[in-house]
Design a protein around this motif. Structure first.
Motif, short mmCIF file in Angstrom:
data_model
loop_
_atom_site.label_atom_id
_atom_site.label_comp_id
_atom_site.label_asym_id
_atom_site.label_seq_id
_atom_site.Cartn_x
_atom_site.Cartn_y
_atom_site.Cartn_z
N UNK A 1 0.86 -1.17 0.00
CA UNK A 1 0.00 0.00 0.00
C UNK A 1 0.90 1.23 0.00
N UNK A 2 1.45 1.54 -1.18
CA UNK A 2 2.51 2.53 -1.31
C UNK A 2 3.85 1.88 -1.04
N UNK A 3 4.92 2.49 -1.53
CA UNK A 3 6.24 1.89 -1.34
C UNK A 3 6.68 1.91 0.12
N UNK A 4 6.12 2.82 0.92
CA UNK A 4 6.49 2.83 2.34
C UNK A 4 6.12 1.54 3.05
N UNK B 1 10.05 0.20 -6.10
CA UNK B 1 9.46 1.08 -7.12
C UNK B 1 8.09 1.57 -6.63
N UNK B 2 7.55 2.58 -7.32
CA UNK B 2 6.26 3.15 -6.93
C UNK B 2 5.50 3.63 -8.15
N UNK B 3 4.18 3.72 -8.00
CA UNK B 3 3.34 4.33 -9.03
C UNK B 3 2.99 5.78 -8.68
N UNK B 4 3.57 6.31 -7.61
CA UNK B 4 3.19 7.63 -7.12
C UNK B 4 3.80 8.77 -7.91
N UNK B 5 4.89 8.53 -8.63
CA UNK B 5 5.62 9.64 -9.25
C UNK B 5 5.36 9.69 -10.75
N UNK C 1 -1.94 4.76 -3.88
CA UNK C 1 -1.13 4.06 -2.88
C UNK C 1 -0.77 2.65 -3.35
N UNK C 2 0.18 2.58 -4.26
CA UNK C 2 0.63 1.30 -4.77
C UNK C 2 2.13 1.35 -5.00
N UNK C 3 2.85 0.50 -4.31
CA UNK C 3 4.29 0.38 -4.47
C UNK C 3 4.68 -1.07 -4.59
N UNK C 4 5.94 -1.32 -4.91
CA UNK C 4 6.40 -2.68 -5.12
C UNK C 4 7.86 -2.81 -4.74
N UNK C 5 8.23 -4.01 -4.38
CA UNK C 5 9.63 -4.36 -4.12
C UNK C 5 9.96 -5.59 -4.95
N UNK C 6 11.14 -5.56 -5.58
CA UNK C 6 11.60 -6.68 -6.40
C UNK C 6 12.83 -7.27 -5.74
N UNK C 7 12.84 -8.58 -5.58
CA UNK C 7 13.93 -9.24 -4.86
C UNK C 7 14.22 -10.61 -5.47
N UNK C 8 15.37 -11.14 -5.16
CA UNK C 8 15.66 -12.55 -5.43
C UNK C 8 14.52 -13.39 -4.84
#
Length: 397
Positions: free
Chosen positions: A122-125, A248-252, A260-267
């Motif tokens: 819910x957002x990148x935070x 990353x985020x869709x806010x900018x 309020x949508x963010x994401x994290x990319x990981x192994x």
């Protein structure tokens, strides 16, 4: 600098009860509460840092031109992304897809990773918070290079971590040697980078960031909230640096701060840890639906980014023509500048009086007397430039 350890205070002895006081012991509403006093004696005590922490707030003064939050100033009404059929077919009585499978798949294709590597928030935070819930704790240390986004240190302290702020200052010059030296000296468990860096705007070299990742089993978080404006990402390096995660985020650039949508990319192995910590149903049905439409709008994104980069170049050029200011190069959707002949707060106040609100970052660690202005549309940017010229001309008399 490192957070000092605070010795816990002993609890005060219980007070004598008044005759006729039939409230249970520990009742939160003491008599002082009814008189409007701030009473904490009868309340449970939080951890030491949180007891003195203030809520996170951004500037919210009324202004005709609002350039303080690095949002897109382009109007993006919800109706742009909804169809008539969505109003009947989107059911709010049912929980959303707990995995947000369609949205994750779409983002994974954009970023050339697998859906299992994408964690939504819910957002990148929110995904930043998961990072500190998983890798933080009272016996662990965060390393940041200041000035940078203040939520890293805030969330680390919230989870009990020590925080070491390596003071870089403005101009923000960070290189491999500086990172290696700090990592060797501090021996952190988590290192956070913002690239392009907020609030300074400059893009960090891959080698500079990876110097931390190469130092051992350290979690290295790279916040790419402004990556679309720089044209660069560290996402491909996750394959050979599995201790790197990218946010990353869709806010900018996607003009969806209100979604309020963010994401994290990981192994995928780290992603499984994040998935275990993620709250269930944390991305709602409407957010998933609108998020898919926004992510699929490649043409809109490209046009928006192109316009902002063009305006950024123009604003940067005009700021450099003002000898009373120091303006710093930016690869983001904002520009940092610093007045030479007055305090940052004073300049901020005078801009607000002329109807222009920017962000005063002079209170951020090691940011100096600096202000940060979002790149808006041409009319908004002209208002900023005209207001700056007027203030500086008055000060020069």
């Amino acid at each position: 600098m490192d957070e000092p350890r605070v010795v816990a205070r002993r609890s005060a002895p219980p007070r004598a009860r008044r005759v006729g006081d039939r409230r249970p012991r520990g009742h939160a509403l003491s008599q002082g509460f009814h008189r409007g006093a701030r009473v904490t004696r009868d309340l449970p005590r939080p951890r030491e840092w949180l007891a003195g922490a203030a809520p996170y707030r951004t500037e919210s003064q009324a202004a005709e031109v609002r350039l303080q939050s690095n949002e897109s100033t382009e109007s993006a009404p919800l109706g742009r992304y909804l169809r008539q059929a969505d109003l009947e077919g989107t059911l709010l009585n049912r929980y959303p897809d707990i995995t947000a499978a369609d949205l994750r798949t779409l983002l994974a294709r954009r970023w050339e990773v697998t859906p299992e590597q994408v964690i939504l928030g819910n957002g990148s935070n929110e995904v930043l918070l998961y990072t500190f819930l998983i890798f933080g704790g009272s016996d662990r240390t965060l390393l940041v290079f200041t000035p940078t986004y203040t939520m890293y240190a805030r969330l680390a302290r919230l989870t009990g971590m020590r925080v070491h702020e390596e003071r870089v200052g403005v101009p923000y010059s960070l290189d491999v040697a500086r990172v290696r030296g700090a990592v060797a000296r501090v021996r952190p468990d988590v290192v956070c980078f913002s690239s392009p860096n907020n609030p300074t705007g400059n893009l960090l070299d891959d080698a500079t960031i990876l110097a931390a990742a190469d130092a051992g089993s350290i979690l290295v978080l790279v916040d790419e909230a402004y990556a679309e404006f720089s044209g660069h990402t560290l996402l491909p390096r996750i394959a050979d640096h599995p201790n790197v995660v990218v946010v990353r985020t869709l806010s900018k650039a996607h003009a969806a701060a209100g979604l309020r949508l963010g994401a994290l990319v990981a192994d995928r192995r780290l992603a499984a840890m994040y998935e275990a910590a993620r709250l269930p149903y944390n991305v709602g049905t409407l957010t998933q639906l609108v998020g898919r439409r926004i992510v699929a709008d490649d043409a809109g994104l490209a046009e928006r980014v192109s316009c902002i980069i063009g305006e950024r170049t123009r604003v940067e050029r005009e700021l450099h023509r003002m000898p009373e200011l120091d303006a710093f190069p930016s690869a983001a959707n904002f520009i940092l500048f610093r007045p030479r002949m007055m305090r940052g707060r004073a300049l901020h106040t005078e801009l607000v009086e002329r109807g222009v609100l920017v962000r005063d970052v002079s209170s951020w660690p090691d940011a100096g007397e600096s202000l940060r202005a979002t790149i808006g549309n041409p009319t908004e940017n002209d208002r900023l430039l005209d207001a700056l010229r007027a203030v500086l001309a008055e000060r020069s008399r």
